[in-house]
Scaffold this motif. Structure first.
Motif, PDB file in Angstrom:
ATOM      1  N   PRO A 137       0.813  -1.216   0.000  1.00  0.00           N
ATOM      2  CA  PRO A 137       0.000   0.000   0.000  1.00  0.00           C
ATOM      3  C   PRO A 137       0.845   1.264   0.000  1.00  0.00           C
ATOM      4  CG  PRO A 137      -0.024  -1.034   2.171  1.00  0.00           C
ATOM      5  CD  PRO A 137       0.670  -1.980   1.254  1.00  0.00           C
ATOM      6  N   GLY A 138       0.255   2.329  -0.548  1.00  0.00           N
ATOM      7  CA  GLY A 138       0.926   3.621  -0.590  1.00  0.00           C
ATOM      8  C   GLY A 138       0.001   4.737  -0.140  1.00  0.00           C
ATOM      9  N   ILE A 139       0.535   5.929  -0.044  1.00  0.00           N
ATOM     10  CA  ILE A 139      -0.257   7.097   0.341  1.00  0.00           C
ATOM     11  C   ILE A 139      -1.140   7.505  -0.826  1.00  0.00           C
ATOM     12  CG2 ILE A 139      -0.101   9.550   0.925  1.00  0.00           C
ATOM     13  CD1 ILE A 139       2.417   8.915   2.494  1.00  0.00           C
ATOM     14  N   THR A 140      -2.433   7.671  -0.569  1.00  0.00           N
ATOM     15  CA  THR A 140      -3.376   8.041  -1.619  1.00  0.00           C
ATOM     16  C   THR A 140      -3.398   9.549  -1.824  1.00  0.00           C
ATOM     17  OG1 THR A 140      -5.261   8.338  -0.147  1.00  0.00           O
ATOM     18  CG2 THR A 140      -4.830   6.102  -0.937  1.00  0.00           C
ATOM     19  N   SER A 141      -3.959   9.961  -2.954  1.00  0.00           N
ATOM     20  CA  SER A 141      -4.086  11.399  -3.213  1.00  0.00           C
ATOM     21  C   SER A 141      -5.024  12.056  -2.205  1.00  0.00           C
ATOM     22  CB  SER A 141      -4.593  11.638  -4.637  1.00  0.00           C
ATOM     23  OG  SER A 141      -5.845  11.024  -4.842  1.00  0.00           O
ATOM     24  N   ILE A 142      -5.971  11.289  -1.660  1.00  0.00           N
ATOM     25  CA  ILE A 142      -6.865  11.850  -0.643  1.00  0.00           C
ATOM     26  C   ILE A 142      -6.066  12.204   0.613  1.00  0.00           C
ATOM     27  CG2 ILE A 142      -8.834  11.374   0.853  1.00  0.00           C
ATOM     28  CD1 ILE A 142      -9.966   9.592  -1.295  1.00  0.00           C
ATOM     29  N   GLN A 143      -5.202  11.306   1.029  1.00  0.00           N
ATOM     30  CA  GLN A 143      -4.362  11.596   2.190  1.00  0.00           C
ATOM     31  C   GLN A 143      -3.451  12.795   1.919  1.00  0.00           C
ATOM     32  OE1 GLN A 143      -3.195   7.323   2.066  1.00  0.00           O
ATOM     33  NE2 GLN A 143      -3.046   7.561   4.278  1.00  0.00           N
ATOM     34  N   ALA A 144      -2.856  12.831   0.728  1.00  0.00           N
ATOM     35  CA  ALA A 144      -1.958  13.933   0.386  1.00  0.00           C
ATOM     36  C   ALA A 144      -2.705  15.260   0.327  1.00  0.00           C
ATOM     37  CB  ALA A 144      -1.273  13.654  -0.946  1.00  0.00           C
ATOM     38  N   LEU A 145      -3.945  15.232  -0.182  1.00  0.00           N
ATOM     39  CA  LEU A 145      -4.742  16.449  -0.266  1.00  0.00           C
ATOM     40  C   LEU A 145      -5.105  16.961   1.124  1.00  0.00           C
ATOM     41  CD1 LEU A 145      -6.306  18.497  -2.023  1.00  0.00           C
ATOM     42  CD2 LEU A 145      -8.236  16.886  -2.009  1.00  0.00           C
ATOM     43  N   CYS A 146      -5.547  16.065   1.998  1.00  0.00           N
ATOM     44  CA  CYS A 146      -5.875  16.473   3.372  1.00  0.00           C
ATOM     45  C   CYS A 146      -4.649  17.014   4.086  1.00  0.00           C
ATOM     46  CB  CYS A 146      -6.454  15.292   4.146  1.00  0.00           C
ATOM     47  SG  CYS A 146      -8.117  14.813   3.630  1.00  0.00           S
ATOM     48  N   ALA A 147      -3.497  16.380   3.880  1.00  0.00           N
ATOM     49  CA  ALA A 147      -2.272  16.843   4.524  1.00  0.00           C
ATOM     50  C   ALA A 147      -1.871  18.224   4.017  1.00  0.00           C
ATOM     51  CB  ALA A 147      -1.148  15.845   4.283  1.00  0.00           C
ATOM     52  N   ALA A 148      -2.018  18.450   2.704  1.00  0.00           N
ATOM     53  CA  ALA A 148      -1.626  19.737   2.131  1.00  0.00           C
ATOM     54  C   ALA A 148      -2.458  20.878   2.697  1.00  0.00           C
ATOM     55  CB  ALA A 148      -1.768  19.686   0.610  1.00  0.00           C
ATOM     56  N   HIS A 149      -3.714  20.581   3.040  1.00  0.00           N
ATOM     57  CA  HIS A 149      -4.605  21.603   3.590  1.00  0.00           C
ATOM     58  C   HIS A 149      -4.726  21.531   5.113  1.00  0.00           C
ATOM     59  CE1 HIS A 149      -6.210  23.338  -0.134  1.00  0.00           C
ATOM     60  NE2 HIS A 149      -6.231  22.114  -0.640  1.00  0.00           N
ATOM     61  N   ALA A 150      -4.005  20.579   5.752  1.00  0.00           N
ATOM     62  CA  ALA A 150      -4.155  20.355   7.193  1.00  0.00           C
ATOM     63  C   ALA A 150      -5.632  20.222   7.550  1.00  0.00           C
ATOM     64  CB  ALA A 150      -3.505  21.482   7.998  1.00  0.00           C
ATOM     65  N   LEU A 151      -6.311  19.343   6.811  1.00  0.00           N
ATOM     66  CA  LEU A 151      -7.763  19.212   6.901  1.00  0.00           C
ATOM     67  C   LEU A 151      -8.147  17.802   7.342  1.00  0.00           C
ATOM     68  CD1 LEU A 151     -10.655  20.399   6.097  1.00  0.00           C
ATOM     69  CD2 LEU A 151     -10.298  19.215   3.915  1.00  0.00           C
ATOM     70  N   PRO A 152      -8.955  17.655   8.416  1.00  0.00           N
ATOM     71  CA  PRO A 152      -9.528  16.343   8.713  1.00  0.00           C
ATOM     72  C   PRO A 152     -10.649  16.056   7.714  1.00  0.00           C
ATOM     73  CG  PRO A 152     -10.349  17.959  10.282  1.00  0.00           C
ATOM     74  CD  PRO A 152      -9.356  18.677   9.408  1.00  0.00           C
ATOM     75  N   LEU A 153     -10.619  14.880   7.121  1.00  0.00           N
ATOM     76  CA  LEU A 153     -11.561  14.594   6.044  1.00  0.00           C
ATOM     77  C   LEU A 153     -12.997  14.479   6.554  1.00  0.00           C
ATOM     78  CD1 LEU A 153     -12.249  13.937   3.151  1.00  0.00           C
ATOM     79  CD2 LEU A 153     -11.479  11.585   3.542  1.00  0.00           C
ATOM     80  N   ASN A 154     -13.200  13.679   7.584  1.00  0.00           N
ATOM     81  CA  ASN A 154     -14.568  13.467   8.059  1.00  0.00           C
ATOM     82  C   ASN A 154     -14.898  14.405   9.212  1.00  0.00           C
ATOM     83  OD1 ASN A 154     -12.719  11.727   9.708  1.00  0.00           O
ATOM     84  ND2 ASN A 154     -14.629  11.374  10.830  1.00  0.00           N
ATOM     85  N   ASP A 155     -16.147  14.846   9.271  1.00  0.00           N
ATOM     86  CA  ASP A 155     -16.623  15.547  10.454  1.00  0.00           C
ATOM     87  C   ASP A 155     -16.961  14.499  11.516  1.00  0.00           C
ATOM     88  OD1 ASP A 155     -16.416  18.091   9.308  1.00  0.00           O
ATOM     89  OD2 ASP A 155     -18.318  17.833   8.265  1.00  0.00           O
ATOM     90  N   ILE A 156     -17.028  14.908  12.759  1.00  0.00           N
ATOM     91  CA  ILE A 156     -17.193  13.954  13.862  1.00  0.00           C
ATOM     92  C   ILE A 156     -18.488  13.154  13.697  1.00  0.00           C
ATOM     93  CG2 ILE A 156     -17.498  13.728  16.357  1.00  0.00           C
ATOM     94  CD1 ILE A 156     -15.763  16.217  16.682  1.00  0.00           C
ATOM     95  N   GLY A 157     -18.319  11.844  13.621  1.00  0.00           N
ATOM     96  CA  GLY A 157     -19.463  10.954  13.518  1.00  0.00           C
ATOM     97  C   GLY A 157     -20.187  10.995  12.191  1.00  0.00           C
ATOM     98  N   GLU A 158     -19.596  11.623  11.175  1.00  0.00           N
ATOM     99  CA  GLU A 158     -20.288  11.787   9.898  1.00  0.00           C
ATOM    100  C   GLU A 158     -19.555  11.035   8.784  1.00  0.00           C
ATOM    101  OE1 GLU A 158     -23.180  13.230   9.523  1.00  0.00           O
ATOM    102  OE2 GLU A 158     -23.263  13.748  11.646  1.00  0.00           O
TER     103      GLU A 158
END
Length: 249
Positions: A137-158
């Motif tokens: 396995p490798g790092i996905t573009s979703i992980q890289a995108l969230c990291a670039a924006h310092a963004l948690p992908l999911n909201d709590i419990g959503e």
């Protein structure tokens, strides 16, 4: 017996390689590097750079081959993809047979991760004889995108939904979610949405020296993203981008 390593290499930054990926690269007898034409030569160059940086096994050989091009605008989308996968599998088989035969370990360096919007696993299962498939396995573009924006992908419990630009454009905002990850969008499908209450986090060439990231209220920053994307594509001849949309009350 033929063993096929499908090695996720992340989204452009050689530093994203895992130790398992480095070990698999050095365990291979043969590494295949696909060429996608001059417009996308950066993708082959990155694979060459990774091999130059981490390959220490002098017995490992590298073979390059031209990747078949999928026909654009097919009337039957699924059949077009199916035919393309057959053509790619045939190209893999020819290269492996000429370089390695039917016994040994062959590796393909997969952009991102083989599990997400990548055809390598489906193509691998079309090979004859069927190899033993080993996925790293490798790092996905979703992980890289969230990291670039310092963004948690999911909201709590959503929940969140991962989809394509084509599906977003044809079906509109998916029901039941307030967070949507959009990939494989060649025509900025977010322009087809009512922008009211939507925020966007966009990134292109993630992990590469030419990385571009932009974010903000969709109604305000959307036109700037469209312009930046067009300019980058004209300069590089290709673009690989993705984005996250969140709906706020």
């Amino acid at each position: 017996m033929l063993t096929l390593f499908l090695i996720g290499i992340g989204c452009g930054d050689p530093g994203q390689l895992t130790r398992a990926a480095v070990q698999a690269i050095n365990a291979a007898d043969l590494i295949l590097i696909p060429r996608k034409g001059m417009a996308k030569s950066d993708l082959a160059d990155l694979r060459r750079t990774i091999c130059a940086d981490v390959l220490t096994n002098q017995a490992t050989r590298i073979a390059e081959f031209d990747l078949p091009v999928r026909e654009a605008g097919e009337a039957d989308y699924h059949k077009g993809v199916d035919d393309w996968h057959d053509a790619v599998a045939a190209a893999w088989s020819r290269t492996i047979a000429s370089q390695l035969g039917d016994d040994g370990k062959v590796a393909l360096l997969i952009w991102g991760d083989p599990s997400l919007y990548d055809s390598s696993l489906r193509i691998a299962r079309r090979l004859d004889p069927l190899p033993d498939i080993d996925v790293v396995p490798g790092i996905t573009s979703i992980q890289a995108l969230c990291a670039a924006h310092a963004l948690p992908l999911n909201d709590i419990g959503e929940p969140f939904l991962v989809t394509t630009g084509r599906r977003l454009r044809e079906g509109g905002w998916p029901q039941g979610v307030d967070t949507v990850v959009v990939m494989l969008d060649g025509s900025t499908a977010f322009q087809s949405l009512d922008p009211a209450g939507l925020h966007i986090w966009w990134g292109a060439y993630l992990g590469m020296p030419d990385q571009i990231v932009m974010s903000g209220v969709l109604a305000e920053i959307g036109p700037s993203i469209v312009a930046a994307r067009q300019d980058a594509r004209e300069r590089h001849g290709w673009i690989m981008d993705s984005y996250i949309l969140k709906r706020r009350p």
